[in-house]
Scaffold this motif. Structure first.
Motif, PDB file in Angstrom:
ATOM      1  N   GLU A   1      35.532  40.244  48.172  1.00 14.20           N
ATOM      2  CA  GLU A   1      35.580  41.082  49.368  1.00 14.20           C
ATOM      3  C   GLU A   1      36.951  41.720  49.565  1.00 14.20           C
ATOM      4  O   GLU A   1      37.055  42.878  49.981  1.00 14.20           O
ATOM      5  CB  GLU A   1      35.216  40.261  50.603  1.00 14.20           C
ATOM      6  N   ILE A   2      38.018  40.978  49.271  1.00 10.81           N
ATOM      7  CA  ILE A   2      39.359  41.517  49.510  1.00 10.81           C
ATOM      8  C   ILE A   2      39.889  42.281  48.298  1.00 10.81           C
ATOM      9  O   ILE A   2      40.935  42.921  48.383  1.00 10.81           O
ATOM     10  CB  ILE A   2      40.347  40.404  49.914  1.00 10.81           C
ATOM     11  N   GLY A   3      39.178  42.217  47.173  1.00 12.51           N
ATOM     12  CA  GLY A   3      39.483  43.070  46.027  1.00 12.51           C
ATOM     13  C   GLY A   3      40.731  42.709  45.250  1.00 12.51           C
ATOM     14  O   GLY A   3      41.425  43.601  44.736  1.00 12.51           O
ATOM     15  N   ILE A   4      41.044  41.432  45.119  1.00 15.21           N
ATOM     16  CA  ILE A   4      42.196  41.018  44.306  1.00 15.21           C
ATOM     17  C   ILE A   4      41.805  41.042  42.825  1.00 15.21           C
ATOM     18  O   ILE A   4      40.762  40.523  42.435  1.00 15.21           O
ATOM     19  CB  ILE A   4      42.678  39.615  44.699  1.00 15.21           C
ATOM     20  N   THR A   5      42.648  41.638  42.003  1.00 14.84           N
ATOM     21  CA  THR A   5      42.393  41.700  40.562  1.00 14.84           C
ATOM     22  C   THR A   5      43.614  41.176  39.805  1.00 14.84           C
ATOM     23  O   THR A   5      44.658  40.890  40.406  1.00 14.84           O
ATOM     24  CB  THR A   5      42.111  43.149  40.131  1.00 14.84           C
ATOM     25  N   SER A   6      43.488  41.041  38.509  1.00 12.25           N
ATOM     26  CA  SER A   6      44.603  40.551  37.684  1.00 12.25           C
ATOM     27  C   SER A   6      45.737  41.590  37.698  1.00 12.25           C
ATOM     28  O   SER A   6      45.495  42.789  37.838  1.00 12.25           O
ATOM     29  CB  SER A   6      44.124  40.321  36.251  1.00 12.25           C
ATOM     30  N   PRO A   7      46.997  41.116  37.582  1.00 10.47           N
ATOM     31  CA  PRO A   7      47.436  39.733  37.315  1.00 10.47           C
ATOM     32  C   PRO A   7      47.502  38.849  38.567  1.00 10.47           C
ATOM     33  O   PRO A   7      47.618  37.638  38.467  1.00 10.47           O
ATOM     34  CB  PRO A   7      48.830  39.931  36.739  1.00 10.47           C
ATOM     35  N   GLU A   8      47.423  39.474  39.761  1.00 12.62           N
ATOM     36  CA  GLU A   8      47.504  38.686  40.990  1.00 12.62           C
ATOM     37  C   GLU A   8      46.382  37.652  41.078  1.00 12.62           C
ATOM     38  O   GLU A   8      46.580  36.534  41.583  1.00 12.62           O
ATOM     39  CB  GLU A   8      47.440  39.600  42.220  1.00 12.62           C
TER      40      GLU A   8
END
Length: 592
Positions: free
Chosen positions: A242-249
């Motif tokens: 839902e919050i859309g976190i992607t790599s590398p984070e």
């Protein structure tokens, strides 16, 4: 119904005028982060703390005094510009997971490590934020709050007491749901409703202040971190999507989520001792700052299983068809069941059930088979009605606590109890029940400093029987306890008088009336009535102490002479003044 229509009343109008008259609008108690001024996120603070860690010098950008204030409220920095212990722990955690300083993309990561550290290191402020977030989540979904961030700030400003009204507490009392709240706050409708220039000024100030926060907001990162902290693995995956976190984070975040395990040490402990030794005060001190997660009950002879666990009770409800009130029987959960559910629904938060006077009730009847839960890892099968309630409140909502039809005590729920040893014959505890508790004796203290290296406040108590003299309360209980009660094998320490058996009624002075009616009556009726003793003269009765101002004064003076208690001016009471000066006095709630 929209919440604004329910709150627009005269009390809210007066509240707006009163609180909106100040030049600035401070937030109330319902805070979700430590930010009170310019700092809205931790990314800049991370850079400042990195320099401090490397050079030993705190050199923030912008106004230094404001940065110190912000980081002090966040419990990361001391006023002398050095790390707090908690701040050092947090910074080291950021370093451990290679969180890049100054990078705003890692704000959730920073907040998550702060929340995790606060539970493992007993930092109270972040635990409070976490409790309030869970309180909001009982009304709103996670998606609603993160999408409509205005409510993350609005309730902080509404949670202020003024002119006898608190809007947030009023809103909570309405038992509203998410559907009662729009995606935005219709400030204009408040102004239209009241049509008052002073109200308009206040509303405009609230609107501009909250919008100012929203324009630079960072609170949602803390709230996302708290939601992740409280969620199961499957729920975390949905949140991350839902919050859309992607790599590398994303990789770093998953590493943190895999590792965080809050350390919550639950216990079952009974604090016991003579009447007035401060057992309840001891428990109160332990639970300071945890009141919101604490429930209290006092056992008594009429208290039973249904009062403690729950049972069927008649409930008045309106019939859906006829609209008439009908009496129906429903299972009504009680204090143990309620806190059991709360603890399972918030496994990363510690909860406490305090039982006062545990031995004044029939523990075997009150606990029933639930006493077996006190054994670590032990499970029981609850009654059908309790099982149905747990299934509804836990299983169907995705929580543990009722798995395969079994109950098990959550690891974050502590049971703390107090017990007067003088009452132990009321309902004797069996050995099976006793062995499931840790026991801690609270002794009577006759010295200026107690066993916990704190000032013994009762050391300064005086007895004034209006004979022109004052007598030391400590010397009185010392002579009564050690010379007349303890040496009597049929009495022993159980009947002794504790430090706080009675409270001074004026300053530190115990006057004649309460001393006679509470202390002397206890000694006569509960201690020496059927015992040979030298405290009371032979062939006397309690009635002989009255009238109070004549006989009472004379009889007590004679009693003091018999136990060899002299007026204070004739005593040599030595105190270690240097030691006492280092001990902070705490006069509240000392009776047990």
């Amino acid at each position: 119904m929209n919440w604004l229509k329910l709150i627009n009343n005269e009390a809210f109008k007066e509240w707006l005028i009163n609180t909106g008259s100040s030049s600035t609008l401070p937030q109330g108690d319902f805070r979700l982060d430590p930010f009170g001024s310019s700092l809205r996120k931790f990314n800049n603070a991370h850079s400042w703390l990195e320099v401090l860690a490397n050079t030993g010098v705190f050199t923030p950008t912008g106004r230094k005094s404001q940065a110190i204030s912000d980081l002090a409220s966040a419990e990361l920095l001391k006023s002398d510009e050095n790390f707090t212990d908690f701040g050092r722990l947090v910074y080291d955690k950021w370093l451990e997971y290679s969180i890049p300083s100054g990078n705003a993309n890692y704000e959730i990561h920073r907040c998550l490590l702060i929340i995790s550290a606060s539970f493992n290191e007993s930092s109270s402020v972040y635990k409070d934020y976490y409790s309030r977030w869970l309180e909001l989540r009982k009304i709103f979904s996670f998606n609603f709050l993160i999408t409509n961030k205005v409510y993350l700030y609005l309730f902080s400003y509404l949670d202020k007491d003024a002119v006898g009204f608190n809007p947030f507490q009023f809103i909570k009392s309405l038992n509203l749901s998410e559907t009662d709240f729009a995606s935005t706050v219709d400030w204009s409708s408040i102004k239209t409703h009241y049509s008052d220039a002073t109200v308009n000024t206040a509303v405009n100030k609230y609107e501009s202040t909250i919008n100012g926060y929203l324009s630079r907001e960072g609170r949602s990162s803390m709230c996302i971190a708290m939601e992740l902290f409280n969620s199961k693995q499957s729920e975390r995956e949905v949140i991350i999507t839902e919050i859309g976190i992607t790599s590398p984070e994303l990789n770093v975040l998953n590493n943190i989520l895999t590792d965080i395990k809050p350390t919550i040490s639950a216990s079952q402990r009974i604090y016991y001792g003579a009447p007035g030794t401060g057992k309840s005060h001891k428990v109160k001190e332990i639970l300071k700052g945890k009141e919101a997660r604490t429930k209290r009950v006092t056992f008594h002879p009429e208290y039973d299983y249904a009062s403690f666990i729950g049972g069927f009770k008649p409930i008045s409800e309106k019939d859906a068809v006829s609209g008439l009130d009908e009496i129906k029987y429903k299972f009504v959960p009680q204090i143990f069941t309620n806190i059991y559910i709360d603890a399972w629904q918030n496994e990363f938060q510690d909860y406490f059930l305090v039982i006062e006077e545990i031995n004044r009730g029939n523990c075997a009847e009150i606990f029933g088979d639930t006493f077996q839960l006190l054994d670590e890892g032990y499970e029981i099968t609850p009654s059908n009605e309790l099982a149905s309630h747990l299934d509804k409140e836990l299983t169907k909502k995705g929580y543990d606590g009722f798995t395969n039809g079994k109950m098990q005590l959550p690891s974050n729920l502590s049971l703390l109890a107090t017990m007067n040893t003088s009452d132990q014959s009321l309902f004797p505890m069996d050995s099976a029940f006793k062995r499931r508790w840790d026991w801690e004796y609270i002794p009577i203290c006759y010295t200026p400093i107690d066993d916990f290296k704190k000032k013994n406040v009762s050391f300064d108590f005086k007895i004034d029987i209006a004979d022109g003299n004052e007598y030391s309360w400590i010397k009185f209980i010392e002579k009564i306890n050690l010379n007349h009660i303890k040496i009597n094998q049929s009495l022993g320490m159980d009947k002794c008088i504790g430090n706080y058996f009675i409270k001074p009624d004026t300053g530190k002075t115990i006057s004649l009336n309460p001393f006679l009616n509470k202390v002397i009556f206890y000694l006569w009726n509960d201690v020496f009535k059927d015992e040979e003793n030298k405290v009371f003269e032979e062939n006397t009765s309690y009635e002989d102490f009255f009238p109070l101002d004549t006989n009472g004064k004379t009889k007590i003076k004679e009693l003091f002479d018999r136990i060899e208690l002299k007026p204070i001016q004739n005593l040599e009471i030595t105190e270690d003044d240097a030691q006492l000066r280092q001990v902070a006095e705490d006069n509240e709630g000392l009776d047990s």
